[in-house]
Structures are given as C-alpha cells and as structure tokens.
Design an enzyme around this catalytic site. Structure first.
Site, mmCIF file in Angstrom:
data_model
loop_
_atom_site.group_PDB
_atom_site.id
_atom_site.type_symbol
_atom_site.label_atom_id
_atom_site.label_comp_id
_atom_site.label_asym_id
_atom_site.label_seq_id
_atom_site.Cartn_x
_atom_site.Cartn_y
_atom_site.Cartn_z
ATOM 1 N N GLU A 32 -5.280 7.094 -3.340
ATOM 2 C CA GLU A 32 -6.056 6.110 -4.114
ATOM 3 C C GLU A 32 -6.114 4.862 -3.245
ATOM 4 O OE1 GLU A 32 -7.492 6.997 -6.754
ATOM 5 O OE2 GLU A 32 -6.305 8.592 -7.641
ATOM 6 N N GLU A 92 -13.165 -5.558 1.572
ATOM 7 C CA GLU A 92 -12.358 -5.774 0.361
ATOM 8 C C GLU A 92 -11.546 -7.062 0.546
ATOM 9 O OE1 GLU A 92 -8.920 -3.220 -0.370
ATOM 10 O OE2 GLU A 92 -9.477 -3.093 -2.479
ATOM 11 N N LYS A 109 8.795 5.109 -2.565
ATOM 12 C CA LYS A 109 8.870 3.928 -1.702
ATOM 13 C C LYS A 109 8.029 2.861 -2.386
ATOM 14 C CE LYS A 109 7.574 1.552 1.380
ATOM 15 N NZ LYS A 109 7.312 0.141 1.045
ATOM 16 N N CYS A 148 -7.773 -2.817 -7.692
ATOM 17 C CA CYS A 148 -8.678 -2.027 -6.846
ATOM 18 C C CYS A 148 -10.022 -1.799 -7.515
ATOM 19 C CB CYS A 148 -8.030 -0.697 -6.502
ATOM 20 S SG CYS A 148 -7.486 0.164 -7.984
HETATM 21 P P1 NAD Z 1 -0.715 -1.307 1.694
HETATM 22 O O1 NAD Z 1 -1.485 -0.147 2.191
HETATM 23 O O2 NAD Z 1 -0.475 -2.441 2.609
HETATM 24 O O3 NAD Z 1 0.733 -0.857 1.196
HETATM 25 C C1 NAD Z 1 0.905 0.120 0.198
HETATM 26 C C2 NAD Z 1 2.245 0.811 0.411
HETATM 27 O O4 NAD Z 1 2.196 1.516 1.646
HETATM 28 C C3 NAD Z 1 3.441 -0.138 0.507
HETATM 29 O O5 NAD Z 1 4.534 0.454 -0.153
HETATM 30 C C4 NAD Z 1 3.687 -0.230 2.002
HETATM 31 O O6 NAD Z 1 5.007 -0.527 2.346
HETATM 32 C C5 NAD Z 1 3.319 1.183 2.436
HETATM 33 N N1 NAD Z 1 2.925 1.281 3.851
HETATM 34 C C6 NAD Z 1 2.317 0.358 4.618
HETATM 35 N N2 NAD Z 1 2.119 0.841 5.855
HETATM 36 C C7 NAD Z 1 2.610 2.102 5.867
HETATM 37 C C8 NAD Z 1 2.711 3.123 6.850
HETATM 38 N N3 NAD Z 1 2.262 2.939 8.095
HETATM 39 N N4 NAD Z 1 3.261 4.300 6.506
HETATM 40 C C9 NAD Z 1 3.704 4.516 5.251
HETATM 41 N N5 NAD Z 1 3.674 3.577 4.284
HETATM 42 C C10 NAD Z 1 3.116 2.389 4.581
HETATM 43 O O7 NAD Z 1 -1.454 -1.776 0.365
HETATM 44 P P2 NAD Z 1 -1.102 -3.019 -0.553
HETATM 45 O O8 NAD Z 1 -1.487 -4.262 0.171
HETATM 46 O O9 NAD Z 1 0.273 -2.876 -1.075
HETATM 47 O O10 NAD Z 1 -2.081 -2.800 -1.794
HETATM 48 C C11 NAD Z 1 -3.394 -3.283 -1.850
HETATM 49 C C12 NAD Z 1 -4.382 -2.165 -1.554
HETATM 50 O O11 NAD Z 1 -4.165 -1.088 -2.471
HETATM 51 C C13 NAD Z 1 -5.815 -2.573 -1.756
HETATM 52 O O12 NAD Z 1 -6.585 -2.052 -0.718
HETATM 53 C C14 NAD Z 1 -6.198 -1.910 -3.078
HETATM 54 O O13 NAD Z 1 -7.576 -1.660 -3.244
HETATM 55 C C15 NAD Z 1 -5.407 -0.653 -2.998
HETATM 56 N N6 NAD Z 1 -5.205 -0.087 -4.336
HETATM 57 C C16 NAD Z 1 -5.905 1.027 -4.689
HETATM 58 C C17 NAD Z 1 -5.766 1.558 -5.960
HETATM 59 C C18 NAD Z 1 -6.535 2.773 -6.403
HETATM 60 O O14 NAD Z 1 -6.217 3.317 -7.456
HETATM 61 N N7 NAD Z 1 -7.523 3.220 -5.655
HETATM 62 C C19 NAD Z 1 -4.891 0.943 -6.867
HETATM 63 C C20 NAD Z 1 -4.196 -0.188 -6.460
HETATM 64 C C21 NAD Z 1 -4.348 -0.698 -5.187
#
Ligand code: NAD
Length: 491
Positions: free
Chosen positions: A262, A395, A186, A296
C-alpha cells in the site's frame, strides 16, 4: 509489562522496547534513540533500536511459534483470541488515544474517534470474517473433484508507516493472525508507542508467545531492510512510500517473498458543477486537511468545473481559514502538528516550489504565529499551477492542495489519470450516468462518488500503478495471508 508509563496532563515518560517471544526486551547492545513529540519537540522517551540480531531473534521465535499451540488452536478459539484483542484495545482506548496523539501530533479527538476504535474494529471484523471464510471446489464431470485448502503463508513481516500507526498496523495484523500466520512487526520509527502496547494487549488476549513480535528501529540499512531480505521470512506486507516499496522489492527478491504493498498517492478530487457545493466543501475540507493532510487517500489535486470554480474557491478558502491549527489536545483543533521537523521542512519546500512554478497561495503557507516550537503549518490552498508542475505531480503528504479549473469531462479524466499513482479518487456529481461513466475511467483502486473515506472493510482496498500491489480487505486480505493448495481427487 511495558516499562512504567506516566500519563499526567498529557505528558508521558514511555520507553519503547521490543516485544519478542511474549517479553519486552532492550536491544542486545543497548542502542536507543529518542522519540520526539512533534507538537513540542520534547522527548517522549527512548526507543530500543533493533538491528540484525533482534530481527534474527524475532524471526526465529516466530518460526517456532508457527508449529506451536497457535497451529493447533481451534478456529473458535482463534476467533475468540482475535476478538479479545479488539476488546482490550477498546478498554484501553483513552490511554492509546493519548499516546497516538503524542506520537503523531494529530488531534486527540481524531485518535479517540477514528484511529483507536478502528484499530479495535479491525480485529472484530477479521475475527467475524474468519467464521464464514471458505475455499473453492470444482467437480470435473465424473472424472475428478477438486477442492482448495487454505494454510498460513508462514512468518510475515509487517512494515508500517507513521501516519495512522495503530490503525494501519492492525489492518495488517488482524488478518495475518486470522489466517494462522506469525508476525514480525516493524513499526515506523517516528511512532513506536501504540505498537509497543499492542504486544502486551496481544499477550493478555491469549496470543501464544512468539506469534506476535515487534522490533523497533529504522528502515534503510537497519531493522526494516534486514527484515525484508531475511531468508526465513515468507512474506512482507508493507505500507509506506512508493520509493521504499521499490527498495524492499529488491531486497525481497533474493528469496522471492510474497509482497503486499500500500503505497503513496496523489489523488484527484473532481467536482462537477451540478454537485451539491455545500456537501462538497464540507467533505473536501476533510479530504484535504484531516490528519494534517498526512493520509494516503487525501484528495490533494482538486479539479473544479469552471462554472462553479470561483464560488467553490471563495467558500473553500473561507472555510479553510476557520480551521483551528495547534495543540493536538485542544478539542477545537482541526489541524495538529506534522510528524517531524524534517517532514515539515519538506512540505514547506513544496510551498516555496509552488511559488517558483508560478502558483498563488490563496491561504496558508506559513507556520502560525506563536506555534513555532511544534511542526505546525497552516492549511494551504494553491492555484495557478498546472499538470506539468511538480506540486501537482508529486506526493506532498501535508496540508497542501492545488485547485485547477476544467471545462470538459474528457479533459478532467485525462488530467486525473496523468500520474504514476493510482490510489483513490473522489468525484462529485448528481448525474448518475456521468458518475458511472467517469468512475469507470479513473485509474485508481478506490473511487468515491459524492463522498470520501467511506469504508466497508469487505471491499477491496489498494492502489493501481505505483500506488500498490494487491488488495486488502475482506477475502482479499486472506488471499494474501494464506496459501491455497488444490487437492484433486480422481473419482
Ligand atoms: P516510509 O516508506 O518512509 O516508511 C514506512 C516504513 O518503512 C517505516 O517503518 C520505515 O522504517 C520502513 N522503511 C524505510 N525504508 C526501508 C527499507 N529500505 N527497507 C525496509 N523498511 C524500510 O513511509 P512513511 O514516510 O512512514 O509513510 C508515508 C508514506 O506512506 C506516504 O507515501 C503515504 O502515501 C504512504 N501510505 C500509504 C498508505 C496506503 O494505504 N496506500 C497508507 C498510509 C501511508
């Protein structure tokens, strides 16, 4: 093949469909949403919006494919297929880099030099790793011999964020395939393009139909949520926000799925007075603002030992003002557009909050003149805030950093650890003993000394506290993507 792509002067018409059982498909009910270019607000194309039906279909073909040719493929052949995916990504690097920058707003040179080559390397790395992968064996005196066998976990859901779309997706998919699983991906709804192309790339490389499936759509109450609660999915590897991770854990608990997380970070960048300040500044510009600060690992909390605080700030502010903000396809651009209008407004709201919390904006804080159409924001440096301020605790995930002076080593360690996150940290010092001492006390999954984002894919990658669960990289990825069964033979 994916529907016609028109690449002309970095304009694109690209409709993203699901990739299920080796074919591109629209949603059953024809639902689509717009994919918006963050740099121009133009529509890049339509994206099929998946829901329960598409996830059900993808999961059922992934389940079937587990026991098909994929299962019986020799390790040599599986290694060759996985390597070939990496090769094709490199062959199509130009196209993928353009699409990644159109989708994310990040500078094109960055997609071309980091995101896409690294996505290819993820496949090359895990293909090579697979060849030397072993398990453990223990002899219990002359009583028994034990050995572990490794098998796939099964159908794995890979849920991805938008900041490093292809790089992070392939960081999951490569070990997932190497371990013999099948996948339902996804992608982030804001960045569907390179994920879409990955479907045909996998097919061309020889991945059997049904092994890699991609369903586009939204997260909450939609494709993402349904995938995480699906009773026929064995594991979820998720990268995204900490809050989303908590929701997914709830849904996944119904069938007790294996989880790898992550999540978010609010990472300290600790600068001691004995560090080489020019090196510090060069790297801190990247660890603060690369990819618009949407990484991140970004070191968004900068702590500087007081004797060099003023000198650091003067030089850091001057260098930050030189960073070119704007068109992702201008080779001079260092900071592109933020991912969406909504995210841009959220990041800006933190700048307003910093002022309300008593902070001073030393540079940035505004949208550059003449660039009002895109989600552009000047790189922003905030001082005069402390550990109690929300801008220091939460963040922001944009080109915004806080800089705080410190006097004592114990004091800066306490401040660095005063967060529910624990993803990464950087520390800068030429004192070897201090480097070891401080690194051992920082609560983070990754600690860099005199550098940032230097990665060896064999090493454990992941976060402590609310920044993650588990580790990825090398054998750690295989620990997640395989099940070990111990065979005990009485002698
Ligand atoms: P997000 O959590 O909003 O979305 C990530 C994914 O999850 C998307 O595909 C989204 O559609 C899906 N999603 C959202 N709600 C969901 C639910 N209820 N059930 C299942 N799937 C769901 O994150 P984002 O805004 O896309 O990314 C930014 C975040 O990601 C930041 O917090 C960043 O720190 C983190 N991040 C972490 C790492 C790491 O390696 N630790 C790497 C990159 C980004």
């Amino acid at each position: 093949m994916q529907s016609q792509i028109l690449l002309e002067k970095n304009k694109v018409a690209f409709d993203c469909k699901h990739f299920i059982n080796g074919q591109y498909l629209a949603s059953k009910g024809g639902e689509v949403f717009d994919n918006i270019n963050p740099a121009t607000q133009e529509i890049l194309g339509k994206v099929s919006e998946g829901g329960n039906e598409e996830i059900d279909l993808a999961v059922s073909v992934a389940r079937r494919a587990l026991n098909g040719p994929w299962k019986n493929m020799t390790t040599d052949n599986r290694i060759a297929v996985i390597r070939r995916i990496g090769d094709i990504i490199l062959e199509r690097r130009d196209e993928l880099a353009i699409l990644e920058s159109l989708d994310t707003g990040k500078p094109h040179w960055l997609s071309n030099s980091l995101d896409i080559p690294r996505a290819a390397f993820n496949f090359h790395f895990f293909a090579d790793y697979l060849r030397s992968l072993g398990t453990e064996a223990y002899q219990t005196d002359d009583i028994a011999i034990n050995y572990a066998i490794r098998r796939p976990v099964g159908v794995v859901g890979l849920i991805n964020p938008w900041n490093l779309p292809l790089l992070l997706l392939t960081w999951k998919l490569a070990p997932c395939l190497a371990a013999g699983n099948t996948a339902v991906i996804k992608p982030a709804e804001l960045t569907p393009m390179t994920a879409t192309l990955l479907g045909e790339i996998c097919k061309e490389a020889g991945v059997p139909d049904g092994v890699v499936n991609i369903v586009h759509g939204f997260g909450p109450d939609s494709a993402g949520a349904y995938l995480s609660e699906h009773s026929d999915v064995d594991a979820i590897s998720f990268t995204g926000e900490t809050a989303t991770g908590k929701t997914i854990m709830n849904s996944a608990s119904k069938t007790l799925k294996k989880l790898s997380y992550e999540l978010g970070g609010k990472n300290p960048n600790i600068i001691f007075a004995d560090a080489n300040l020019d090196e510090v500044i060069e790297t801190t510009l990247k660890s603060s603002f690369i990819n618009q600060g949407e990484v991140c690992m970004c070191g968004s909390r900068i702590y500087v030992e007081r004797p060099v605080y003023e000198e650091f700030l003067n030089k850091f502010v001057a260098k930050t003002k030189e960073l070119v903000v704007g068109d992702p396809f201008n080779p001079q651009t260092k900071v592109g557009a933020l991912i969406s209008k909504e995210h841009f407004n959220r990041v800006k709201s933190y700048i307003k909050l910093a002022i309300e919390e008593g902070g001073t904006i030393l540079t940035g804080g505004k949208q550059p003149e003449g660039l009002e159409r895109g989600n552009y924001l000047e790189p922003t440096i905030i001082t005069g805030v402390d550990r109690n301020c929300r801008v220091v605790r939460e963040e922001i995930f944009g080109p915004v950093v806080t800089v705080i002076p410190f006097d004592l080593e114990e004091e800066v360690i306490a401040q660095a650890n005063d967060t529910h996150y624990g993803l990464s940290a950087s520390l800068w010092t030429n004192d070897l003993r201090r480097a070891h001492r401080v690194a051992g006390q920082i609560e983070a999954g990754i600690i860099w000394v005199n550098t940032w984002f230097l990665r060896d894919l064999r090493t454990p990658f992941g976060g402590m506290k609310q920044s993650g669960i588990g580790r990825e990289g090398g054998v750690h990825s295989f620990e997640f993507y395989s099940e070990l069964s111990n065979v005990c033979i009485k002698l």
